[in-house]
Scaffold this active site. Structure first.
Site, PDB file in Angstrom:
ATOM      1  CB  SER A 111     -52.654 173.287  57.623  1.00  0.00           C
ATOM      2  OG  SER A 111     -52.893 173.842  58.907  1.00  0.00           O
TER       3      SER A 111
ATOM      4  CB  ALA B 271     -54.319 163.934  47.775  1.00  0.00           C
TER       5      ALA B 271
ATOM      6  CB  ALA C  21     -56.056 173.080  53.509  1.00  0.00           C
TER       7      ALA C  21
ATOM      8  CE  LYS D 104     -59.438 173.845  52.505  1.00  0.00           C
ATOM      9  NZ  LYS D 104     -60.477 173.478  51.527  1.00  0.00           N
TER      10      LYS D 104
ATOM     11  N   GLY E 102     -58.602 167.388  50.219  1.00  0.00           N
ATOM     12  CA  GLY E 102     -59.472 168.564  50.234  1.00  0.00           C
ATOM     13  C   GLY E 102     -59.542 169.231  51.585  1.00  0.00           C
TER      14      GLY E 102
ATOM     15  CG  ASP F  54     -56.724 176.153  50.402  1.00  0.00           C
ATOM     16  OD1 ASP F  54     -57.553 177.041  50.132  1.00  0.00           O
ATOM     17  OD2 ASP F  54     -56.891 174.948  50.107  1.00  0.00           O
TER      18      ASP F  54
END
Length: 284
Positions: free
Chosen positions: A104, A96, A100, A10, A98, A136
């Site tokens: 996911s 790591a 997700a 994402k 950003g 998330d």
């Protein structure tokens, strides 16, 4: 029996932090969408009552630190499942970053085990389970494009943004989400991006307005900690991306590109800055 699940990455088209909550989390307002860069999961039922995680990637934990493992344990415990599962993660999303990726994977595990074990759990209940694993995860359960509020778990589905190319570039650093949020001072944020304007731009199919509305208040923190993220943003703009933003707490930077003719030039130019560069499509 085996099940297969796709776990897309994402990006945040906008991310705002409103204030710190009494529970220690931050109240946020985000518009998130998914892109066609994905991990793939193979879930195989085992008679033995255990959870096994494997992966071709040598840099991720394969034990209870892995969010997919945590998701499997949660669903087994909550629904009293005595079967075991072997989950193979074919990792494609940077870690790591950003994007997700772990969230996911956890969401895909919830969906896949719901099918594998024929549990019949409704989507909303899967999202509630996901919220126990991370902010998330509820969004990743359903994907699409959504306005997220609360700590990210309250979701309102919205229209998909105009189709475009998305160039993702991750510098060779890892960023701690907890550290970035720990340094945010909501009272000191000078300019807040507008979720309403972004939603209106998306619903109008106005690509230029979507690019103009990109904003992420976490950039102020991450860019001070890691100046190379700022350099990456500037390089992407110079190479011709229509809109550029850091995703989540970083360090991945994405560029929205409307014309395919620009994609190769931007991709090749960024490879001089970092090895992890991806040219993908947005997902409708």
């Amino acid at each position: 029996m085996k099940m297969y699940e796709k776990a897309p990455a994402k990006i945040n088209l906008m991310l705002d932090v409103l204030h710190k909550r009494a529970d220690g989390f931050h109240e946020v307002e985000m518009i998130m969408t998914m892109v066609d860069l994905a991990d793939r999961l193979e879930l195989s039922e085992m008679k033995r009552d255990s959870i096994i995680i494997s992966s071709q990637a040598g840099y991720i934990p394969l034990d209870e630190k892995n969010l997919a493992f945590q998701a499997a344990r949660l669903i087994k415990d909550r629904y009293n499942v005595r079967s075991g599962v072997h989950i193979h993660l074919d990792k494609r999303i940077p870690v790591a970053a950003g994007l997700a990726g772990g969230s996911s994977d956890a969401a895909a595990t919830l969906r896949g085990l719901n099918r594998l074990w024929r549990l019949g759990i409704p989507v909303q209940e899967l999202q509630e389970l996901g919220a126990e694993l991370g902010s998330d995860v509820p969004f990743c359960v359903t994907g699409g494009t959504a306005l997220a509020t609360g700590r990210g778990e309250r979701l309102t589905s919205i229209a998909s943004p105009p189709q475009c190319w998305v160039i993702l570039a991750k510098p060779p650093i890892n960023v701690s989400t907890a550290e970035v949020y720990g340094r945010v001072r909501a009272n000191n944020i000078a300019v807040h991006p507008s979720a309403l304007r972004m939603q209106q731009a998306i619903e109008a199919g106005d690509f230029a307005a979507v690019c103009a509305g990109l904003g992420n208040v976490l950039e102020d923190v991450t860019l001070k900690l890691h100046p190379e993220v700022q350099q990456l943003k500037e390089a992407m703009l110079k190479l011709g991306a229509d809109g550029v933003l850091m995703s989540g707490s970083g360090p991945t930077v994405f560029g929205l590109v409307s014309k395919q003719s620009k994609v190769a030039r931007i991709y090749n130019g960024l490879r001089g800055f970092c090895k992890e560069v991806y040219a993908v499509r947005s997902l409708s």
